[in-house]
Design a protein around this motif. Structure first.
Motif, PDB file in Angstrom:
ATOM      1  N   GLY A   1     -88.469 109.578  54.177  1.00 47.89           N
ATOM      2  CA  GLY A   1     -88.969 110.803  54.790  1.00 47.89           C
ATOM      3  C   GLY A   1     -88.661 112.061  54.002  1.00 47.89           C
ATOM      4  N   VAL A   2     -88.040 111.918  52.840  1.00 44.33           N
ATOM      5  CA  VAL A   2     -87.674 113.088  52.032  1.00 44.33           C
ATOM      6  C   VAL A   2     -88.730 113.319  50.964  1.00 44.33           C
ATOM      7  N   ASP A   3     -89.154 114.580  50.822  1.00 42.21           N
ATOM      8  CA  ASP A   3     -90.101 114.951  49.770  1.00 42.21           C
ATOM      9  C   ASP A   3     -89.320 115.178  48.481  1.00 42.21           C
ATOM     10  N   LEU A   4     -89.236 114.137  47.646  1.00 40.46           N
ATOM     11  CA  LEU A   4     -88.451 114.243  46.417  1.00 40.46           C
ATOM     12  C   LEU A   4     -89.136 115.089  45.363  1.00 40.46           C
ATOM     13  N   GLY A   5     -90.361 115.454  45.582  1.00 36.52           N
ATOM     14  CA  GLY A   5     -91.040 116.337  44.641  1.00 36.52           C
ATOM     15  C   GLY A   5     -90.726 117.799  44.863  1.00 36.52           C
ATOM     16  N   GLY A   6     -89.945 118.078  45.894  1.00 34.49           N
ATOM     17  CA  GLY A   6     -89.667 119.475  46.229  1.00 34.49           C
ATOM     18  C   GLY A   6     -88.570 120.111  45.409  1.00 34.49           C
ATOM     19  N   HIS A   7     -87.878 119.343  44.579  1.00 34.98           N
ATOM     20  CA  HIS A   7     -86.776 119.889  43.793  1.00 34.98           C
ATOM     21  C   HIS A   7     -86.778 119.201  42.433  1.00 34.98           C
ATOM     22  N   ALA A   8     -86.849 119.973  41.359  1.00 34.66           N
ATOM     23  CA  ALA A   8     -86.963 119.405  40.017  1.00 34.66           C
ATOM     24  C   ALA A   8     -85.740 118.622  39.595  1.00 34.66           C
ATOM     25  N   ASP A   9     -84.599 118.933  40.192  1.00 36.65           N
ATOM     26  CA  ASP A   9     -83.354 118.296  39.769  1.00 36.65           C
ATOM     27  C   ASP A   9     -82.907 117.181  40.704  1.00 36.65           C
ATOM     28  N   VAL A  10     -83.821 116.685  41.546  1.00 31.10           N
ATOM     29  CA  VAL A  10     -83.504 115.584  42.458  1.00 31.10           C
ATOM     30  C   VAL A  10     -84.541 114.486  42.270  1.00 31.10           C
ATOM     31  N   ARG A  11     -84.072 113.252  42.120  1.00 31.76           N
ATOM     32  CA  ARG A  11     -85.024 112.146  42.021  1.00 31.76           C
ATOM     33  C   ARG A  11     -84.509 110.920  42.750  1.00 31.76           C
ATOM     34  N   GLY A  12     -85.451 110.088  43.129  1.00 35.07           N
ATOM     35  CA  GLY A  12     -85.112 108.893  43.878  1.00 35.07           C
ATOM     36  C   GLY A  12     -84.890 107.701  42.985  1.00 35.07           C
ATOM     37  N   PRO A  13     -84.748 106.505  43.561  1.00 35.28           N
ATOM     38  CA  PRO A  13     -84.483 105.303  42.767  1.00 35.28           C
ATOM     39  C   PRO A  13     -85.596 105.026  41.761  1.00 35.28           C
ATOM     40  N   ALA A  14     -85.187 104.530  40.596  1.00 33.63           N
ATOM     41  CA  ALA A  14     -86.153 104.156  39.566  1.00 33.63           C
ATOM     42  C   ALA A  14     -86.772 102.797  39.847  1.00 33.63           C
ATOM     43  N   VAL A  15     -86.176 102.035  40.762  1.00 37.43           N
ATOM     44  CA  VAL A  15     -86.724 100.747  41.182  1.00 37.43           C
ATOM     45  C   VAL A  15     -86.948 100.793  42.684  1.00 37.43           C
ATOM     46  N   ASP A  16     -87.754  99.876  43.167  1.00 44.29           N
ATOM     47  CA  ASP A  16     -87.992  99.769  44.608  1.00 44.29           C
ATOM     48  C   ASP A  16     -86.887  98.913  45.215  1.00 44.29           C
ATOM     49  N   PRO A  17     -85.976  99.508  45.971  1.00 46.47           N
ATOM     50  CA  PRO A  17     -84.884  98.706  46.530  1.00 46.47           C
ATOM     51  C   PRO A  17     -85.374  97.540  47.377  1.00 46.47           C
ATOM     52  N   ALA A  18     -86.450  97.759  48.109  1.00 43.26           N
ATOM     53  CA  ALA A  18     -86.941  96.709  49.002  1.00 43.26           C
ATOM     54  C   ALA A  18     -87.470  95.505  48.236  1.00 43.26           C
ATOM     55  N   GLY A  19     -87.923  95.737  47.006  1.00 43.01           N
ATOM     56  CA  GLY A  19     -88.511  94.645  46.234  1.00 43.01           C
ATOM     57  C   GLY A  19     -87.615  94.117  45.131  1.00 43.01           C
ATOM     58  N   THR A  20     -86.354  94.493  45.144  1.00 45.09           N
ATOM     59  CA  THR A  20     -85.430  94.097  44.082  1.00 45.09           C
ATOM     60  C   THR A  20     -84.486  93.024  44.587  1.00 45.09           C
ATOM     61  N   THR A  21     -84.356  91.945  43.836  1.00 44.66           N
ATOM     62  CA  THR A  21     -83.479  90.838  44.214  1.00 44.66           C
ATOM     63  C   THR A  21     -82.226  90.826  43.332  1.00 44.66           C
ATOM     64  N   VAL A  22     -81.198  90.194  43.826  1.00 43.95           N
ATOM     65  CA  VAL A  22     -79.910  90.187  43.130  1.00 43.95           C
ATOM     66  C   VAL A  22     -79.934  89.206  41.957  1.00 43.95           C
ATOM     67  N   GLY A  23     -79.542  89.703  40.784  1.00 42.19           N
ATOM     68  CA  GLY A  23     -79.402  88.854  39.611  1.00 42.19           C
ATOM     69  C   GLY A  23     -78.078  89.064  38.898  1.00 42.19           C
ATOM     70  N   LEU A  24     -77.254  89.971  39.446  1.00 38.49           N
ATOM     71  CA  LEU A  24     -76.002  90.352  38.799  1.00 38.49           C
ATOM     72  C   LEU A  24     -74.951  90.592  39.877  1.00 38.49           C
ATOM     73  N   VAL A  25     -73.742  90.099  39.664  1.00 36.33           N
ATOM     74  CA  VAL A  25     -72.616  90.340  40.568  1.00 36.33           C
ATOM     75  C   VAL A  25     -71.632  91.247  39.845  1.00 36.33           C
ATOM     76  N   HIS A  26     -71.210  92.300  40.527  1.00 36.53           N
ATOM     77  CA  HIS A  26     -70.219  93.196  39.922  1.00 36.53           C
ATOM     78  C   HIS A  26     -68.937  93.180  40.742  1.00 36.53           C
ATOM     79  N   LEU A  27     -67.802  92.942  40.065  1.00 39.48           N
ATOM     80  CA  LEU A  27     -66.498  92.939  40.716  1.00 39.48           C
ATOM     81  C   LEU A  27     -65.797  94.261  40.427  1.00 39.48           C
ATOM     82  N   GLY A  28     -65.481  95.004  41.494  1.00 37.96           N
ATOM     83  CA  GLY A  28     -64.815  96.295  41.335  1.00 37.96           C
ATOM     84  C   GLY A  28     -65.767  97.443  41.574  1.00 37.96           C
ATOM     85  N   LEU A  29     -66.165  97.623  42.826  1.00 40.85           N
ATOM     86  CA  LEU A  29     -67.241  98.562  43.166  1.00 40.85           C
ATOM     87  C   LEU A  29     -66.697  99.985  43.308  1.00 40.85           C
ATOM     88  N   GLY A  30     -66.108 100.499  42.240  1.00 41.26           N
ATOM     89  CA  GLY A  30     -65.589 101.857  42.265  1.00 41.26           C
ATOM     90  C   GLY A  30     -66.608 102.865  41.790  1.00 41.26           C
TER      91      GLY A  30
END
Length: 499
Positions: A12-41
């Motif tokens: 619901g956010v208009d990401l085109g309204g601010h030049a210095d704000v952008r959304g994900p470069a991938v579609d989270p809904a269509g992305t599957t897990v291929g990598l496990v990361h230990l240490g989520l800091g």
């Protein structure tokens, strides 16, 4: 009340309204897990997760989502789960700010309650890489670098692994990162789903070899692990890496700023400087994200990059910390803004460090020097002089004394490096003998050899150089006997230490 970041609210956010704000470069809904990361800091979220998302986007791939695994606490998982794994990276330069929402983190887990899910994901045929940022302490090593089997958490994981190798169902939660990793590799071996690559991203020299040795040694201590050890030898790669990005602690002010930019609250926000670097040894056991498409350097040898970072960045960082603290500057940014101190750091690199380095492929060392000094001048990194100055007895041998030895071996007097050593000695003397105030508070020496150094610093200032050079835990037997180094350090120390 500001709504919280999630896939639904972000839509619901208009990401085109601010030049210095952008959304994900991938579609989270269509992305599957291929990598496990230990240490989520914070560092992983501001570094490898960003590279992975940008690499997947550049390749048009949807199979490089990340399962992020926390360590001792469920806090980060609890922050990110209600946000569908989404979080922002607030990039703070000297005068510019930008915000991006990252979507590559597709699942989060806390081993205390989800060890089984983590092990199953490592063993999944769609998972090809495990990465780690667990800090040096997280590896539970003894002083000789081997796994500390007396550590109760590692011992518990060894017991669970032993039971699992017998065919028992061990439901015990994993209690150490290396234990979790090895148990995951064991489950993958049983599943017979193919090779996998383990990528250490911690600030350890030759970090891939470190993790590989720990895994081998650990398996060597487990009865019945011979077949698993042989499989690891044949099917698991441990490339080394070098990582670099300053990631300051996230403050309430940062969260407020991000909320104003995005219009959503973000409990998982992380902050980073604009500069980022990742050098990865090109040695993989199977598929990997095309990180080079996101700006990472893939190379056959990481060591020259590590050497350049230690000698250019880390050595000048320490030099500015000691000199800055002696002048009362609270931050590294204040120290490097002092023309006199900036000149000392620049001379260190130009006169002593660069002659000892062979430029790694694609790295302009003089440009790297300029980038380093510009990064230090960014007030938003939050590095204090006292913070960087701590543990000098452990840092100097790694950061500076290799340069000193190389210059002496080449027949040169390392005068600029001697100025850095003199700054450290003066800092030791001031913090243990005469008193030092930085930023309005009295500073004491924070160092594992504090007692030894305080004893050496006591006595006439005229003999301070000789007494501290004689501390073999820092300078070894060779540098303490170098007349040229002694004379150069002593000359610089006269301008720093009180009479």
């Amino acid at each position: 009340m500001t709504p919280r970041l999630s896939r639904t609210t972000l839509a619901g956010v208009d990401l085109g309204g601010h030049a210095d704000v952008r959304g994900p470069a991938v579609d989270p809904a269509g992305t599957t897990v291929g990598l496990v990361h230990l240490g989520l800091g914070a560092f992983h979220r501001a570094h490898q997760a960003v590279y992975t998302e940008d690499a997947a986007a550049a390749a048009g791939s949807s199979s490089w989502g990340i399962l992020g695994v926390t360590q001792r606490s469920a806090r980060v998982a609890e922050q990110l789960a209600p946000q569908d794994g989404l979080y922002g990276v607030l990039t703070k330069g000297t005068s510019e700010t930008s915000l991006r929402v990252v979507g590559s983190l597709r699942d989060v887990a806390f081993p205390g309650t989800a060890t089984g899910r983590v092990l199953a994901t490592i063993a999944a045929p769609t998972t090809h890489v495990v990465t780690l940022t667990v800090t040096e302490k997280g590896y539970r090593r003894r002083g000789d670098g081997r796994p500390d089997l007396a550590d109760p958490d590692l011992a518990a994981d060894v017991a669970a692994l032993t039971a699992e190798l017998r065919g028992d169902v061990a439901s015990d939660p994993a209690r150490s990162p290396i234990g979790l990793l090895v148990r995951g590799l064991a489950q993958r071996h049983r599943a017979d789903v193919g090779p996998i690559t383990v990528v250490c991203c911690d600030n350890l020299a030759d970090n891939g070899t470190v993790v590989e040795s720990l895994v081998r040694d650990l398996l060597g201590s487990v009865p019945g692990a011979e077949r698993l050890a042989a499989w690891v030898e044949a099917s698991v790669a441990f490339p080394s890496t070098m990582v670099d990005r300053i990631v300051p602690a996230t403050t309430p002010a940062h969260r407020d700023e991000a909320a104003r930019l995005l219009g959503l609250d973000d409990e998982g926000l992380v902050v980073g400087e604009p500069f980022t670097q990742w050098v990865v040894e090109d040695r993989f056991a199977g598929p990997r994200p095309p990180w080079e498409l996101a700006g990472a350097t893939l190379t056959s040898d990481v060591a020259p990059f590590e050497r350049a970072k230690l000698r250019v960045l880390n050595a000048s960082h320490s030099t500015l910390a000691y000199l800055g603290a002696l002048r009362g500057y609270a931050t590294i940014a204040q120290a490097v803004a002092d023309p006199d101190l900036e000149a000392v750091a620049r001379a260190l690199v130009d006169e002593d460090v660069l002659p000892t380095l062979a430029a790694p492929d694609g790295l302009d060392l003089t440009g790297y020097r300029d980038d380093v000094l510009a990064r230090f001048a960014n007030p938003n990194t939050g590095h204090t002089t006292v913070q960087v100055a701590m543990d000098g007895s452990a840092k100097l041998p790694q950061r500076l004394l290799g340069t000193v030895r190389d210059r002496i071996a080449a027949g040169a007097v390392p005068d600029a490096a001697a100025a850095s050593i003199a700054a450290w000695m003066s800092y030791v003397h001031a913090t243990t003998q005469t008193g030092l105030e930085v930023g309005g508070r009295r500073v004491t020496l924070d160092d594992p050899l504090a007692d030894v150094l305080a004893e050496a610093a006591a006595g006439p200032v005229d003999g301070l150089t000789a007494r501290l050079l004689a501390v073999r835990q820092v300078f070894g037997a060779d540098l303490g006997q170098s007349t040229e180094l002694h004379d150069a350090v002593r000359a610089h120390l006269r301008t720093l230490a009180p009479a």
